[in-house]
Design a protein around this motif. Structure first.
Motif, short mmCIF file in Angstrom:
data_model
loop_
_atom_site.label_atom_id
_atom_site.label_comp_id
_atom_site.label_asym_id
_atom_site.label_seq_id
_atom_site.Cartn_x
_atom_site.Cartn_y
_atom_site.Cartn_z
N GLU A 138 0.84 -1.21 0.00
CA GLU A 138 0.00 0.00 0.00
C GLU A 138 0.87 1.26 0.00
OE1 GLU A 138 -3.57 2.10 2.61
OE2 GLU A 138 -2.92 0.05 3.10
N ILE A 139 1.96 1.22 0.78
CA ILE A 139 2.85 2.39 0.84
C ILE A 139 3.51 2.62 -0.51
CG2 ILE A 139 4.98 3.28 1.85
CD1 ILE A 139 4.26 1.80 4.43
N GLU A 140 3.93 1.54 -1.14
CA GLU A 140 4.57 1.66 -2.45
C GLU A 140 3.58 2.17 -3.51
OE1 GLU A 140 7.94 -1.89 -2.14
OE2 GLU A 140 5.87 -2.38 -2.71
N TYR A 141 2.35 1.67 -3.40
CA TYR A 141 1.34 2.12 -4.37
C TYR A 141 1.02 3.61 -4.19
CZ TYR A 141 -2.97 2.31 -7.09
OH TYR A 141 -3.94 2.64 -8.01
N ASN A 142 1.00 4.05 -2.93
CA ASN A 142 0.75 5.49 -2.67
C ASN A 142 1.89 6.34 -3.21
OD1 ASN A 142 -1.75 5.18 -1.44
ND2 ASN A 142 -0.84 4.86 0.60
N LYS B 60 1.31 6.71 -6.86
CA LYS B 60 0.25 7.69 -7.16
C LYS B 60 0.74 9.13 -7.08
CE LYS B 60 -2.97 6.06 -4.34
NZ LYS B 60 -4.31 5.93 -3.72
N ASP B 61 1.85 9.34 -6.37
CA ASP B 61 2.39 10.70 -6.25
C ASP B 61 2.98 11.22 -7.56
OD1 ASP B 61 1.68 10.98 -3.63
OD2 ASP B 61 3.65 10.41 -2.82
N TYR C 173 -7.08 9.49 -8.80
CA TYR C 173 -6.15 10.25 -7.95
C TYR C 173 -5.43 11.28 -8.83
CZ TYR C 173 -2.69 6.87 -9.83
OH TYR C 173 -1.91 6.09 -10.63
N PRO C 174 -4.85 12.33 -8.23
CA PRO C 174 -4.60 12.52 -6.79
C PRO C 174 -5.72 13.28 -6.05
CG PRO C 174 -3.40 14.18 -8.03
CD PRO C 174 -4.09 13.29 -9.05
#
Length: 482
Positions: A369-373, A376-377, A411-412
């Motif tokens: 999840e952290i890597e996916y977020n 998305k950045d 997103y974002p």
């Protein structure tokens, strides 16, 4: 109906009116014979018009005083009828002959003015219609020869104070061509040498004495040539020379008309000069724009390559997305400027991935999840990189929004529907189709059919319906291939 002579004759034959003094005041019959006839039939005086009113009154008062004192007496014995008729008829014949001569002169004058005006009209029509300088000058010479009947005409356009860039003449022939070539070489005839030293608008040349061995001399049947300076706002453009037939005389009125012709020619040349400068400026601007466009293209390409060096598995992804998005935009009949903006934005839509570690970009397993977020950045990072560049299109906004979805699940910024600009909606669909049909580190290529199934299933939910329809048409109807 009778004229003054007939009235005077009748008065003097009437016993009750014969002593009434008769005074002639005429502008029509001003010759001595008319005056003699008037006095012979009984008039006391014959005054020729025009006279100022006060002068006329003084003359009448003086004549009346003299007549009252008996100092002026009418003819005691009026002319015999036979003599009167002879004199009267001679006067009528003379008047008729004069009228006929006047009519003939008027007709000649009208024909002459019509020919000059015809030349002016022809020149003006050429100036409006013809934009090629060489052709314009040649046709002007042809028009002047044809409309007015000058013997020859030549027109020279200067490139500097002493040298010609164009010399044309009419009628076309070996002598005229030889003369034009001679002038272009700088071998000037006497009229040109004189024109350079004199500043008069009109110069007359006596060809028998002043034309020397000019090639045009033997073509000239008359005596004179008329040289005119072609100027506009103090700038000397060149010279127009007309060789006159022996029966052509240039009067003041024709000089004024020819001055108008030279003024019109100069104005036409001035306009062509302005148009050429404008065309040159536009050409330079176009070249500058093309150079700037190429620089921008190269910059965009380089930026795109920077992102792809971090993620070799997506090499060519942005280019493929650009092709799909551009074709969709064209099928949607968008303005060309908007299509170009979509093409450019597509080439750099993933530039934000330069901020991501290569380990995440190339990870062969499912992302946390952290890597996916962090992935998305890349939209926001791409926006921050591009926002300071002054593109003629909203490139930064397109890059920022290309992962937004119609239902707000993207997103974002979780934008919905028309909050997402059309360009981003188009690139969003193109991005999904290209990504699903291509290989990724964490999965093999799903294929184009699976990609088209995805956008069809979520048409109107995640993806713009019209954009989806155009994309399906592109791959199914037109068999598009990367």
């Amino acid at each position: 109906k009778m004229d003054g002579f007939q009235l005077c004759r009748e008065l003097k034959r009437d016993e009750g009116l014969k002593d009434v003094p008769v005074l002639f005041y005429s502008a029509t019959y001003t010759d001595k014979k008319s005056r003699k006839l008037a006095l012979d039939i009984g008039a006391i005086e014959y005054i020729v018009k025009p006279q100022e009113p006060d002068v006329f009154i003084k003359i009448v008062n003086k004549i009346w005083d003299e007549y009252s004192k008996g100092e002026i007496k009418p003819t005691e014995k009026p002319l015999e009828e036979k003599v009167y008729m002879k004199m009267y008829n001679e006067r009528l014949i003379q008047k008729l002959e004069k009228k006929m001569l006047d009519l003939e002169e008027s007709e000649k004058r009208i024909k002459y003015l019509y020919s000059v005006l015809g030349a002016i009209r022809g020149v003006n029509q050429l100036i409006v219609r013809e934009k090629n300088r060489d052709v314009l000058l040649q046709k002007i010479c042809n028009v002047l020869i044809g409309a007015r009947g000058y013997n020859t005409a030549w027109l020279g356009l200067l490139k500097d104070e002493k040298n010609f860039t164009i010399v044309v003449g009419s009628p076309l022939g070996a002598d005229v061509s030889r003369f034009c070539a001679q002038v272009l070489r700088g071998d000037y005839s006497p009229c040109i040498k004189k024109a350079f030293t004199k500043k008069d608008l009109f110069l007359f040349m006596d060809r028998s004495r002043e034309c020397g061995d000019c090639p045009l001399k033997k073509l000239h049947l008359g005596r004179n040539s008329l040289l005119m300076r072609i100027t506009h706002k103090s700038k000397l453009f060149g010279f127009l020379v007309l060789s006159l037939e022996s029966d052509i005389y240039i009067d003041q009125e024709e000089k004024e008309l020819l001055e108008e012709v030279t003024s019109d020619i100069a104005f036409g040349l001035h306009n062509i000069e302005l148009e050429e400068k404008q065309m040159q400026l536009e050409k330079e601007l176009q070249q500058s724009y093309q150079k700037l466009q190429k620089t921008m293209e190269d910059t965009i390409y380089t930026i795109g390559k920077i992102a792809e060096t971090r993620d070799p598995y997506t090499s060519g992804h942005q280019k493929n997305v650009s092709q799909i998005a551009t074709f969709i935009a064209q099928e949607m009949k968008l303005p060309q400027d908007k299509i170009e903006g979509i093409r450019i934005a597509s080439l750099v839509h993933d530039i934000g991935k330069i901020s991501l570690p290569a380990e995440i970009l190339n990870k062969p397993t499912k992302l946390s999840e952290i890597e996916y977020n962090l992935i998305k950045d890349h939209c926001q990072v791409g926006y921050d990189v591009l926002k300071s560049i002054e593109f003629p299109w909203p490139v930064a906004e397109i890059v920022l929004q290309h992962h937004e979805r119609l239902d707000g699940s993207g997103y974002p910024n979780k934008l919905k529907g028309d909050e997402i600009i059309l360009e981003a909606r188009i690139i969003g669909v193109a991005d999904v189709v290209e990504a699903m049909s291509s290989h990724r580190p964490y999965r093999p290529a799903l294929g184009i059919d699976k990609a088209l199934e995805e956008i069809s299933k979520n048409k109107g939910i995640l993806y713009d319906p019209e954009v989806v329809d155009m994309c399906l048409k592109l791959f199914k109807g037109k068999e598009f291939k990367f």
